[in-house]
Design an enzyme around this catalytic site. Structure first.
Site, PDB file in Angstrom:
ATOM      1  N   PHE A 145       0.842  -1.197   0.000  1.00  0.00           N
ATOM      2  CA  PHE A 145       0.000   0.000   0.000  1.00  0.00           C
ATOM      3  C   PHE A 145       0.876   1.246   0.000  1.00  0.00           C
ATOM      4  CE2 PHE A 145      -2.311   3.396   2.255  1.00  0.00           C
ATOM      5  CZ  PHE A 145      -3.440   3.468   1.468  1.00  0.00           C
ATOM      6  N   ASP A 159       9.179   2.581   1.364  1.00  0.00           N
ATOM      7  CA  ASP A 159       8.053   3.298   1.979  1.00  0.00           C
ATOM      8  C   ASP A 159       8.028   2.964   3.465  1.00  0.00           C
ATOM      9  OD1 ASP A 159       5.597   4.086   2.994  1.00  0.00           O
ATOM     10  OD2 ASP A 159       4.473   3.556   1.189  1.00  0.00           O
ATOM     11  N   LYS A 171       3.011   9.235   8.971  1.00  0.00           N
ATOM     12  CA  LYS A 171       2.357   8.701  10.186  1.00  0.00           C
ATOM     13  C   LYS A 171       3.048   9.067  11.507  1.00  0.00           C
ATOM     14  CE  LYS A 171      -0.599   5.134   8.300  1.00  0.00           C
ATOM     15  NZ  LYS A 171      -0.360   4.683   6.936  1.00  0.00           N
TER      16      LYS A 171
HETATM   17  C1  LIG Z   1      -0.628   5.090   5.536  1.00  0.00           C
HETATM   18  C2  LIG Z   1       0.319   4.726   4.464  1.00  0.00           C
HETATM   19  C3  LIG Z   1       0.448   5.497   3.295  1.00  0.00           C
HETATM   20  C4  LIG Z   1      -0.439   6.678   3.006  1.00  0.00           C
HETATM   21  O1  LIG Z   1      -0.322   7.684   3.963  1.00  0.00           O
HETATM   22  P1  LIG Z   1      -1.473   8.812   4.052  1.00  0.00           P
HETATM   23  O2  LIG Z   1      -0.954   9.750   5.094  1.00  0.00           O
HETATM   24  O3  LIG Z   1      -2.728   8.107   4.434  1.00  0.00           O
HETATM   25  O4  LIG Z   1      -1.584   9.444   2.723  1.00  0.00           O
HETATM   26  C5  LIG Z   1       1.398   5.120   2.368  1.00  0.00           C
HETATM   27  N1  LIG Z   1       2.190   4.061   2.570  1.00  0.00           N
HETATM   28  C6  LIG Z   1       2.099   3.283   3.681  1.00  0.00           C
HETATM   29  C7  LIG Z   1       3.021   2.132   3.855  1.00  0.00           C
HETATM   30  C8  LIG Z   1       1.148   3.581   4.653  1.00  0.00           C
HETATM   31  O5  LIG Z   1       1.033   2.810   5.723  1.00  0.00           O
END
Ligand SMILES: *Cc1c(COP(=O)(O)O)cnc(C)c1O
Length: 404
Positions: free
Chosen positions: A134, A218, A247
């Site tokens: 994701f 990521d 986050k």
């Molecule tokens: C939460 C998340 C995102 C997206 O972050 P947002 O602040 O919701 O746009 C992207 N990559 C990973 C791995 C995530 O956990």
């Protein structure tokens, strides 16, 4: 009118029904409008690193708001420069690293996507990403997200992205000199806390380097100490070309960043990217204070230790519903033996415990990095009661052996 009526009428329908309405938080606890207390093992999805209303967070916001909140990227501010230096140090970029600030995870990954295109140019139109990983909900980051059901209503996607299984063999088979970048989510949080195979990141580093492709990790969910290292790539001892964070670095304040290493730091040039709010003094002051407190209080080591304790405690619960525990540090996924994760989440809420089910078979635990014995013991008690409730409903028999 209830708050449920208001939410159902006024809020966008792209989220499911809100499960509760919280009015206050402190540490790892939340309170709803009826005064009921909940133990929070979701922490706003791995966001509230210091828990709720931590004095360091409150103080940083209040002080910076009363000093200087925002001036635009025509200008620098001390908190912005301090946070950039802090992130470079924690990520281990050395002098040649650079930091781009946005306001969310998706914006950090959008910047990374553009970095990949700048690196690739016309010669390297291909971008590889992992099935089931994701990377966000914007059109660019959705194109990077290997979940066909999420993309389907919004086709066509930005072209050039190809998805591969998370194996060294699949990567070797897919890569060539026309690949600009490989995107990797080091523990697939949204997919159900799925670990990468051992050695994958090390091999991915070697293979991408051999083909001149960027390795972009990521760290939006895994970063800021959550897995027991500042960033999950550090467990593998590799140096990526870029990482994205969001986050947990803001502890509840929306902020994201792209951190580049080495030559990748020279790809952006004036005019190629920007954000009005990105890197504002308020957000960077808060993130700087949150990271400073994580460091001062030894919360990265706490995440590693408490994560091990939590894993052992979960496996010690005598329940036929509990299969295995995945993940690392305080990013844990409990694999259930039956697809009843939503029922377990609902039962937990009744018992005063906030947890989350990224899919029908998995419970995700991403508590504040500050948790100690009290929260751990209370979690085990409430979670055991929650699985008992679901077991009773399912008329499942408890096994007598303890899971190992
Ligand atoms: C939460 C998340 C995102 C997206 O972050 P947002 O602040 O919701 O746009 C992207 N990559 C990973 C791995 C995530 O956990």
């Amino acid at each position: 009118m209830t708050w449920q009526d208001d939410a159902g009428r006024d809020l966008v329908r792209s989220f499911g029904e809100r499960m509760a309405m919280f009015v206050r938080g402190e540490g790892s606890y939340l309170w709803d409008a009826d005064g009921k207390r909940y133990l929070d093992f979701l922490a706003g999805i791995a966001v509230d690193s210091l828990g709720h209303a931590h004095p360091v967070f409150v103080d940083a916001i209040s002080r910076q708001a009363a000093t200087l909140a925002h001036v635009s990227n025509y200008f620098a501010t001390p908190p912005q420069l301090e946070l950039a230096a802090q992130l470079k140090r924690l990520a281990g970029t050395g002098d040649s690293g650079r930091v781009y600030f946005g306001n969310s995870g998706a914006e950090a990954n959008e910047a990374a996507f553009k970095l990949a295109r700048l690196h690739g140019g016309a010669e390297r139109p291909r971008i590889l990403a992992l099935n089931d990983a994701f990377h966000g909900r914007t059109m660019g980051t959705l194109a990077l997200t290997g979940k066909p059901y999420m993309q389907e209503p919004f086709l066509p996607m930005t072209p050039g992205v190809e998805f591969i299984d998370s194996t060294v063999e699949a990567l070797e088979a897919a890569i060539d000199d026309r690949v600009a970048a490989l995107f990797v989510e080091p523990v697939k949080g949204e997919a159900g806390v799925i670990d990468l195979p051992d050695g994958f990141l090390e091999a991915a580093r070697e293979i991408t380097e051999r083909h001149g492709a960027l390795l972009i990790v990521d760290e939006i969910q895994t970063g800021a100490g959550r897995t027991g290292a500042w960033f999950a790539f550090q467990h593998a001892g590799i140096t990526p070309d870029a990482i994205t964070v969001a986050k947990g670095i803001g502890g509840g304040f929306p902020i994201g960043a792209l951190i580049t290493f080495g030559a990748a730091s020279e790809l952006f040039y004036p005019g190629t990217h920007g954000s009005t709010f990105g890197g504002n003094a308020l957000g960077t002051a808060v993130a700087g204070a949150v990271l400073g407190e994580i460091e001062r209080a030894g919360l990265v080591a706490n995440a590693a230790e408490r994560g091990d304790q939590l894993r052992a405690a979960i496996l010690g619960i005598d329940s036929a519903l509990i299969g295995s525990v995945r993940g690392r540090g305080l990013l844990l996924g409990i694999a259930l033996t039956h697809p009843v994760a939503k029922a377990v989440v609902a039962a937990a809420q009744e018992h005063g415990l906030v947890i989350n089910a990224p899919n029908d078979e998995t419970i995700r635990l991403v508590p504040a990095l500050t948790i100690g014995n009290v929260e751990l013991d209370e979690f085990v008690e409430l979670f055991t009661a929650s699985v008992r409730t679901v077991e009773d409903a399912l008329l499942l028999e408890n096994t007598t052996e303890v899971h190992a």
